[in-house]
Design an enzyme around this catalytic site. Sequence first.
Site, PDB file in Angstrom:
ATOM      1  N   ASP A   1     -10.469   2.237  -3.432  1.00 12.23           N
ATOM      2  CA  ASP A   1     -11.005   2.057  -2.081  1.00 12.23           C
ATOM      3  C   ASP A   1     -12.527   2.132  -2.096  1.00 12.23           C
ATOM      4  O   ASP A   1     -13.161   1.893  -1.071  1.00 12.23           O
ATOM      5  CB  ASP A   1     -10.451   3.144  -1.145  1.00 12.23           C
ATOM      6  CG  ASP A   1      -9.131   2.718  -0.522  1.00 12.23           C
ATOM      7  OD1 ASP A   1      -8.705   1.575  -0.754  1.00 12.23           O
ATOM      8  OD2 ASP A   1      -8.526   3.535   0.196  1.00 12.23           O
TER       9      ASP A   1
ATOM     10  N   ASP B   1       0.826  -1.211   0.000  1.00 12.15           N
ATOM     11  CA  ASP B   1       0.000   0.000   0.000  1.00 12.15           C
ATOM     12  C   ASP B   1       0.861   1.262   0.000  1.00 12.15           C
ATOM     13  O   ASP B   1       2.075   1.217   0.256  1.00 12.15           O
ATOM     14  CB  ASP B   1      -0.886  -0.045   1.257  1.00 12.15           C
ATOM     15  CG  ASP B   1      -2.200   0.694   1.084  1.00 12.15           C
ATOM     16  OD1 ASP B   1      -2.334   1.465   0.125  1.00 12.15           O
ATOM     17  OD2 ASP B   1      -3.090   0.492   1.939  1.00 12.15           O
TER      18      ASP B   1
HETATM   19  C1  DGJ Z   1      -5.824   1.853   1.859  1.00 14.70           C
HETATM   20  C2  DGJ Z   1      -6.192   0.621   1.103  1.00 14.70           C
HETATM   21  O1  DGJ Z   1      -6.636   0.940  -0.170  1.00 14.70           O
HETATM   22  C3  DGJ Z   1      -7.240  -0.139   1.904  1.00 14.70           C
HETATM   23  O2  DGJ Z   1      -7.685  -1.236   1.155  1.00 14.70           O
HETATM   24  C4  DGJ Z   1      -6.615  -0.567   3.191  1.00 14.70           C
HETATM   25  O3  DGJ Z   1      -5.572  -1.467   2.945  1.00 14.70           O
HETATM   26  C5  DGJ Z   1      -6.132   0.649   3.943  1.00 14.70           C
HETATM   27  N1  DGJ Z   1      -5.274   1.476   3.142  1.00 14.70           N
HETATM   28  C6  DGJ Z   1      -5.400   0.243   5.190  1.00 14.70           C
HETATM   29  O4  DGJ Z   1      -4.816   1.290   5.813  1.00 14.70           O
END
Ligand code: DGJ
Length: 737
Positions: free
Chosen positions: A555, A485
């Site tokens: 997201d 991430d």
């Molecule tokens: C952003 C990601 O896109 C989410 O799926 C998740 O992993 C969060 N970060 C966790 O902090």
Amino acid sequence: MNHLSKKTTGIFISEDEKTFHLQTEETSYIIEVYREYVTHLYWGKRIEHYNGLMQHRFRDRGFSANPDGSDRAFSLDTLSQEYPSYGHTDFRDPAVHLQWADGSTVSDFRFSDYKVISGKPAPEGLPHVYAETEGEAETLVIRLKDQLRDAVIELSYTVFGKRNAITRSARIINEGTSSFRIQKCASVNIDFRKDDFDVINLPGAHERERDMERSSLGRHALSLESRRGSSSHQQNPFLTLAEKGAGEEHGDVYALNLVYSGSFKAIAEADQFRNTRVNMGIHPFDFSWLLEAGEAFQTPEVVLVYSDQGLGKMSRTFHQLYNNHLVRGEHKGKERPVLINNWEATYFDFTEEKVKEIVHAAAGTGVELFVLDDGWFGKRDHDRASLGDWIVHQEKLPSGLSGIADEVNQSGMKFGLWFEPEMVSPDSELYRNHPDWCLHVTDRRRSESRNQLVLDFANPEVRTNIIDQLKVILSSANIEYVKWDMNRNMTEIGSPSLPADRQRETAHRYMLGLYEVMEEITAAFPHILFESCSGGGGRFDPGMLYYMPQTWTSDNTDAVSRASIQYGTSLAYPASAMGAHVSASPNHQTGRLTSLKTRGYVAMEANFGYELDVTKMTEEELSVMSNQIKAYKNMRATVQFGELYRLQNVHEHRCYATIKVNGDQSEAVFLYLHILNEANGPLKRVKLRGLDPHSSYYVDGLDAVYDGDELMNAGVPVPYPEGDFDSVLWTLKRMSS
Ligand code: DGJ
């Protein structure tokens, strides 16, 4: 000339006419050395033999200056060029802009020589489209020399004959004895001899990524750019020029996709004589690179795809190219597992017991991989701490990662883990010990975003520390998947590891450092399936896909929003690269209520998974989930690697429809999603595409057999919607041909 040669694709050179004809099976790209300048003649549908029809034409134009005073008609301002430099009569946006040791910024690069190479040399340290065998590609390198200084530019063109794609990049070499600065060096420049284009791009925002936009190119410059230190949610490094009227399956389109994950800029500039200049590359804003004597600078590369059959064929060309020549390693071409991720089920608020409950509840449904998301390390109970401290949170997970991994494995699933390796929390041991290891400018405030700072990957010491920490964790348990991430953009871009006169190199050196880290980690753990993520789709670009074969698309997991996000993403990127999950209803990002059926169908368009609390699902819902997974596994190869035909888009049709067809046209998967319902609405049909017109197909949703031509020409009757967001997902199987 080319017609005497046995080969039918590659690079064909006419020494007499000084032309380079780059041919794929279906496209031609023609370059001519004209009065020593490397000029552009043509890019489009394949021409078998170039006989000079596209020759340059000039007139004496007011206010266009002339490099050769005796010829008032000749001006670089009206010449179609391959890599224009600044200062000698071309007033348009240059591809290259240098500053010499004397402070001047004018350069004059002209043809020097060329060479042809079998295959494709790899640009060192940068992600790239590759050829596995020499026969798959041929590369032309044209060298340009400045007329005053000892500086050379090598333009590389690689022709992927069967894939109908060409890649381009530039390399600037200082062959002199004093240093100079690169202020701008685009990866590509193309001067089209027309301006009747629409620009298609993929703008967006966090949770609203890649919302395809089409606008008419007026008589001005239109720029797509990211200054965020990443390719970004806000723009994607992708630009298409579409001829007016070109659509999904017809018309000429010209697409450029930059293989880079940092700040970029692409411009499309229609000039006074109705020509269009396009260039694309690293963003020149706050960029400058000091090139010492004897050094070279390599730009990232751009993938060029031309299609004479609209956006659909363009996308299918990109998908094939990326599945076969960008993605690497053990997972290339391999079906991707159905996963369950705990993020939207628990966020940071989980215990080992809760994790195990999710694992056990998911195990019976056919899920193949459990992913433990953010919150498993340091003292990470919220987003205010511990990034950079990659050690297990013992209070939360007393049996450690190996305990969890064993439990997951015993339940018949693989175990995956979340990381955010490029970041540091001010509240972390790493930051307390090394406050200088983040990007910053001495004595200035360090702006936080999501309570975190960006580690300075331009600094080799920082990279080594992170590599070492990751290696320890990845070796500590049976980890078979990693979600990588990256949850903020760069501010105060400066690196204490660089001298004052190299501070503007920081952002690009960060990217080179990141690529180095990803190369080392993915090579050290080749069996791990890596998925990149940047708050979802903030770094959905070919650069990341070179290291990590899939990306978390957004997201935003709402099925209706996803219809538009997945549609836009599919313009350049294949389904095998997109993560898509079923989440809870009401959806956590939009509050929208949708059925489990529709959430499942939309997620089944790509790498399928779940991201909700399975322990709270009813028996009936768990049974729907099991059936979805079973159905998905049967169609997975076609969904992930089939040819995509976009049939209807949300913006134009208030519904969304696609069909994926496998390689031998024996199987297809049709998705139809109705958006808002209306009273007394139409009884719709949707024309399918991509099928074999002479074969019969069993359509499971209609429980009947129809011929391919009937399905494509007459279309299938889609059910009258039972309410908002109703959907169908049908498979078609060939019966005979
Ligand atoms: C952003 C990601 O896109 C989410 O799926 C998740 O992993 C969060 N970060 C966790 O902090």
